[in-house]
Write an enzyme that holds these catalytic residues in place. Structure first.
Site, PDB file in Angstrom:
ATOM      1  N   CYS A 163       0.841  -1.192   0.000  1.00 50.14           N
ATOM      2  CA  CYS A 163       0.000   0.000   0.000  1.00 50.14           C
ATOM      3  C   CYS A 163       0.883   1.252   0.000  1.00 50.14           C
ATOM      4  O   CYS A 163       1.788   1.378   0.826  1.00 50.14           O
ATOM      5  CB  CYS A 163      -0.887  -0.023   1.232  1.00 50.14           C
ATOM      6  N   GLU A 164       0.626   2.169  -0.918  1.00 49.56           N
ATOM      7  CA  GLU A 164       1.463   3.365  -1.001  1.00 49.56           C
ATOM      8  C   GLU A 164       1.160   4.379   0.103  1.00 49.56           C
ATOM      9  O   GLU A 164       1.901   5.333   0.284  1.00 49.56           O
ATOM     10  CB  GLU A 164       1.328   4.031  -2.366  1.00 49.56           C
ATOM     11  N   HIS A 165       0.092   4.161   0.859  1.00 48.87           N
ATOM     12  CA  HIS A 165      -0.251   5.093   1.937  1.00 48.87           C
ATOM     13  C   HIS A 165       0.478   4.784   3.234  1.00 48.87           C
ATOM     14  O   HIS A 165       0.783   5.684   4.007  1.00 48.87           O
ATOM     15  CB  HIS A 165      -1.767   5.081   2.183  1.00 48.87           C
ATOM     16  N   HIS A 166       0.736   3.495   3.497  1.00 53.12           N
ATOM     17  CA  HIS A 166       1.395   3.115   4.747  1.00 53.12           C
ATOM     18  C   HIS A 166       2.581   2.164   4.547  1.00 53.12           C
ATOM     19  O   HIS A 166       3.236   1.789   5.513  1.00 53.12           O
ATOM     20  CB  HIS A 166       0.383   2.458   5.704  1.00 53.12           C
ATOM     21  N   GLN A 218      -5.002  -0.507  -5.004  1.00 52.40           N
ATOM     22  CA  GLN A 218      -5.503  -1.664  -5.742  1.00 52.40           C
ATOM     23  C   GLN A 218      -6.219  -1.262  -7.027  1.00 52.40           C
ATOM     24  O   GLN A 218      -6.145  -1.972  -8.034  1.00 52.40           O
ATOM     25  CB  GLN A 218      -6.427  -2.500  -4.848  1.00 52.40           C
ATOM     26  N   HIS A 265      -5.715  -5.957   2.680  1.00 49.84           N
ATOM     27  CA  HIS A 265      -4.799  -4.839   2.902  1.00 49.84           C
ATOM     28  C   HIS A 265      -4.405  -4.807   4.379  1.00 49.84           C
ATOM     29  O   HIS A 265      -5.258  -4.642   5.253  1.00 49.84           O
ATOM     30  CB  HIS A 265      -5.476  -3.513   2.530  1.00 49.84           C
ATOM     31  N   CYS A 279      -2.969  -2.522   5.870  1.00 52.12           N
ATOM     32  CA  CYS A 279      -3.237  -1.207   6.461  1.00 52.12           C
ATOM     33  C   CYS A 279      -4.633  -1.185   7.082  1.00 52.12           C
ATOM     34  O   CYS A 279      -4.930  -0.326   7.924  1.00 52.12           O
ATOM     35  CB  CYS A 279      -3.085  -0.090   5.428  1.00 52.12           C
TER      36      CYS A 279
END
Length: 223
Positions: free
Chosen positions: A115-118, A156, A184, A186
């Site tokens: 995940c590019e956020h976390h 995704q 995910h 996250c």
């Protein structure tokens, strides 16, 4: 409460929880490949060592001392290797000499992404299908295309579109379907900590926009 009332950290968390994506293409700077892999690993190792020290870990411990280097190698050579176009799999097509004109389905392709956020894992299965326009692709190449686009920081939705667009380009047909079902971390290992949910994304184009074709594909991957 308005966005102006939130701290920078709270805004970042909110954007992450909302699963914001910015484009079909992975966001990359123009100088993304100015450094060699070795130079990138040296820089990442240095900075990850700083992170570990900031967390209070004792890097003189035998178990931890090599971790910055291992993480750097893992980032560059493995889990984010799909960022580098040099790692894109070479794809050979073959004439459809046996005139197979039904859908070909490759299901349960193991998918590992992040995940590019976390920067925590996305784990699941990808199912892809196409109808030949005169060319066929080696089966293992379907797996390699999924892996290439998965091995980068992702959301995704973007991953699904990237795989579908690549297959349409290579196969020279719009008759392509992609279905991804993934967990995910996250969501399951932090934040809401829901370990029972998964996320499904799809891309249907060409012949797969027909309800009967779509349902046939879905029946194959359900069995």
């Amino acid at each position: 409460m308005t966005q102006q009332d939130l701290s920078a950290t709270e805004i970042e968390d909110l954007l992450g929880e909302q699963h914001i994506g910015t484009s079909y293409d992975t966001p990359l700077r123009s100088d993304a490949f100015d450094l060699s892999d070795e130079e990138k690993m040296n820089k990442i190792s240095h900075h990850f060592r700083e992170i570990m020290q900031t967390l209070g870990l004792d890097l003189t411990d035998d178990s931890l001392n090599g971790t910055p280097g291992r993480v750097a190698k893992m980032f560059v050579k493995e889990v984010f290797s799909g960022l580098n176009p040099a790692n894109k799999p070479a794809i050979a097509l073959f004439e459809n000499k046996y005139q197979y004109n039904q859908m070909l389905v490759e299901k349960n392709i193991t998918l590992y992404s992040n995940c590019e956020h976390h920067f925590v894992p996305i784990i699941g299965k990808a199912h892809v299908a196409y109808i030949s326009s005169g060319k066929v692709i080696g089966l293992s190449k379907l797996n390699r295309i999924v892996r290439y686009y998965a091995q980068r920081p992702q959301v995704q939705e973007r991953l699904t579109i990237q795989i579908a667009n690549e297959l349409k380009t290579i196969l020279e047909t719009d008759d392509v379907a992609v279905y991804i079902d993934a967990v995910h971390l996250c969501v399951s290992s932090r934040g809401i900590k829901d370990t029972s949910s998964s996320t499904i994304t799809t891309s249907f184009d060409g012949a797969f926009l027909d309800a009967k074709r779509k349902e046939e594909f879905l029946q194959y991957i359900r069995n």
